[in-house]
Design an enzyme around this catalytic site. Structure first.
Site, PDB file in Angstrom:
ATOM      1  N   TYR A 178      33.653  68.764 -44.453  1.00 42.97           N
ATOM      2  CA  TYR A 178      33.177  70.133 -44.629  1.00 42.97           C
ATOM      3  C   TYR A 178      34.259  70.943 -45.370  1.00 42.97           C
ATOM      4  CZ  TYR A 178      30.900  74.533 -43.369  1.00 42.97           C
ATOM      5  OH  TYR A 178      30.271  75.751 -43.420  1.00 42.97           O
ATOM      6  N   ASN A 180      36.156  73.357 -44.828  1.00 39.97           N
ATOM      7  CA  ASN A 180      37.376  73.813 -44.158  1.00 39.97           C
ATOM      8  C   ASN A 180      38.294  72.665 -43.747  1.00 39.97           C
ATOM      9  OD1 ASN A 180      35.830  72.743 -42.087  1.00 39.97           O
ATOM     10  ND2 ASN A 180      36.082  74.484 -40.695  1.00 39.97           N
ATOM     11  N   LYS A 181      37.927  71.431 -44.096  1.00 37.16           N
ATOM     12  CA  LYS A 181      38.712  70.271 -43.669  1.00 37.16           C
ATOM     13  C   LYS A 181      39.864  69.989 -44.641  1.00 37.16           C
ATOM     14  CE  LYS A 181      36.153  69.658 -40.084  1.00 37.16           C
ATOM     15  NZ  LYS A 181      35.089  68.670 -39.984  1.00 37.16           N
ATOM     16  N   GLN A 182      40.655  68.961 -44.326  1.00 37.51           N
ATOM     17  CA  GLN A 182      41.817  68.624 -45.155  1.00 37.51           C
ATOM     18  C   GLN A 182      41.420  68.317 -46.598  1.00 37.51           C
ATOM     19  OE1 GLN A 182      41.087  67.332 -42.160  1.00 37.51           O
ATOM     20  NE2 GLN A 182      42.911  67.310 -40.844  1.00 37.51           N
TER      21      GLN A 182
END
Length: 375
Positions: A178, A180-182
């Protein structure tokens, strides 16, 4: 003049990502093309996995992984009540029941001892969550002899206490992409595993249950539309190439936050790493001092131009789980206390030191004012 709102999260998308996606668009192979396999191979190299299957989301990956280890009607799956709700929901997709155990107050993960105490003859699988990127003690759960599915949707880049990268133990391990992930593919996920039979099953079930030879009309098992498109995989390949840089930026921000917030009385910070343990920094989540009301703090920070969010509500106290299973306050006291006080602060690779200093100053002001009001 109102200061510009600092977002909670923001993906890093540049020319390399645009170029890869444009190349995929121009190829005419937007799905079921060559890029998912290329992305899978590259991702395996990153986490030390033997095999991987790209899927449409982390949730889809968890669902397929539970099916692959045999979870079915009436089974129990032991997991954490302090997580994004998907890690519990996926058991229900297979008409199994999520069985919660309380979390460790330091790591915020479930412990092997707590898991062992919850095992019954109906336990079909364990689903530990590497919460906020901190690796759970999966090695300590392996002696229980039960199938394990690791929820690593927040833990890309994490390393366990025995030095094994999360994703490299061989259990089906699920990552999420998603925004907002790394790293991101927009929406998407990856299931890593050691067993080629598990990959064959997941590859089929993500694609409507088609046979391995992709025969158009040969659907030999129940399947789903959980594929990841070539466009998304193109974005993922570009993000993988810069992953070290993206992770390093998060590590640096976390260190700056930790130093700047250390003097805020009563504020709980993410636990420190020890030995070989490395957190895959997904979010920077703090626990407010006791008595400082979380939701009011989130609202006041927003008024001051700082985005924040409760991370996470206790799953067992959500309306659906209360009504479905009769859960009530007091069942998992550590989880409930932590959940009532936890908020995620702005955290993304391109965040500036000036933005971080603003977040710290506004949080300090809100906490001090609310602590003063209680005195």
């Amino acid at each position: 003049m109102t200061a510009e709102q600092i977002p909670l999260a923001k993906p890093v998308i540049g020319e390399a990502e645009e170029g890869r996606v444009l190349e995929a668009l121009r190829s005419g192979r937007l799905s079921l093309g060559p890029l998912p396999a290329e992305f899978e191979r590259a991702f395996c190299g990153r986490v030390g996995a033997r095999h991987a299957s790209a899927v449409s989301s982390g949730t889809a990956g968890l669902h397929l992984a539970l099916r692959a280890v045999g979870v079915s009607d009436g089974d129990e799956v032991i997991t954490s009540p302090f997580s994004f709700v998907a890690s519990a929901n996926v058991a229900l997709y297979e008409r199994a029941r999520p069985v919660f155990v309380d979390i460790d107050r330091v790591t915020l993960n479930v412990s092997p001892d707590a898991v062992a105490a919850a095992v019954t003859d109906r336990t079909a699988a364990l689903l530990p969550v590497h919460l906020f990127g901190y690796p759970a003690d999966v090695a300590g759960m392996e002696s229980l002899g039960l199938p394990i599915v690791e929820d690593a949707c927040e833990a890309l880049g994490a390393v366990s206490a025995d030095g094994v990268p999360v994703g490299g133990r061989g259990h089906p391990t699920v990552f999420g992409f998603y925004p907002n992930k790394q790293m991101t593919t927009g929406e998407g996920g990856m299931v890593c595993m050691a067993d080629p039979a598990v990959k064959e099953r997941i590859d089929s079930e993500r694609n409507q249950g088609r046979a391995p030879d992709m025969g158009w009309l040969d659907h030999d098992r129940l399947g789903f539309n959980y594929r990841l498109s070539d466009i998304a995989c193109a974005l993922g390949l570009a993000q993988l190439e810069r992953l070290d840089e993206l992770i390093a930026a998060r590590v640096r921000l976390a260190a700056l936050y930790r130093e700047a917030l250390a003097s805020v009385e009563g504020l709980g910070l993410p636990c420190a790493e020890s030995g070989p343990v490395r957190r895959g920094w997904f979010a920077f989540v703090v626990q407010l001092p006791p008595g400082v009301e979380r939701d009011a703090t989130v609202r006041e920070l927003a008024e001051r131009g700082v985005s924040s969010k409760p991370y996470f509500p206790a799953v067992h106290l959500m309306t659906f789980y209360r009504e479905r299973f009769g859960h009530r306050e007091g069942e998992f006291p550590v989880c409930e206390d932590v959940a009532a006080r936890s908020i995620a602060l702005p955290f993304f690779p391109e965040m500036t030191e000036g933005q971080l200093e603003r977040v710290v100053a506004e949080l300090r002001a809100v906490v001090d004012s609310r602590a003063g009001a209680r005195a």
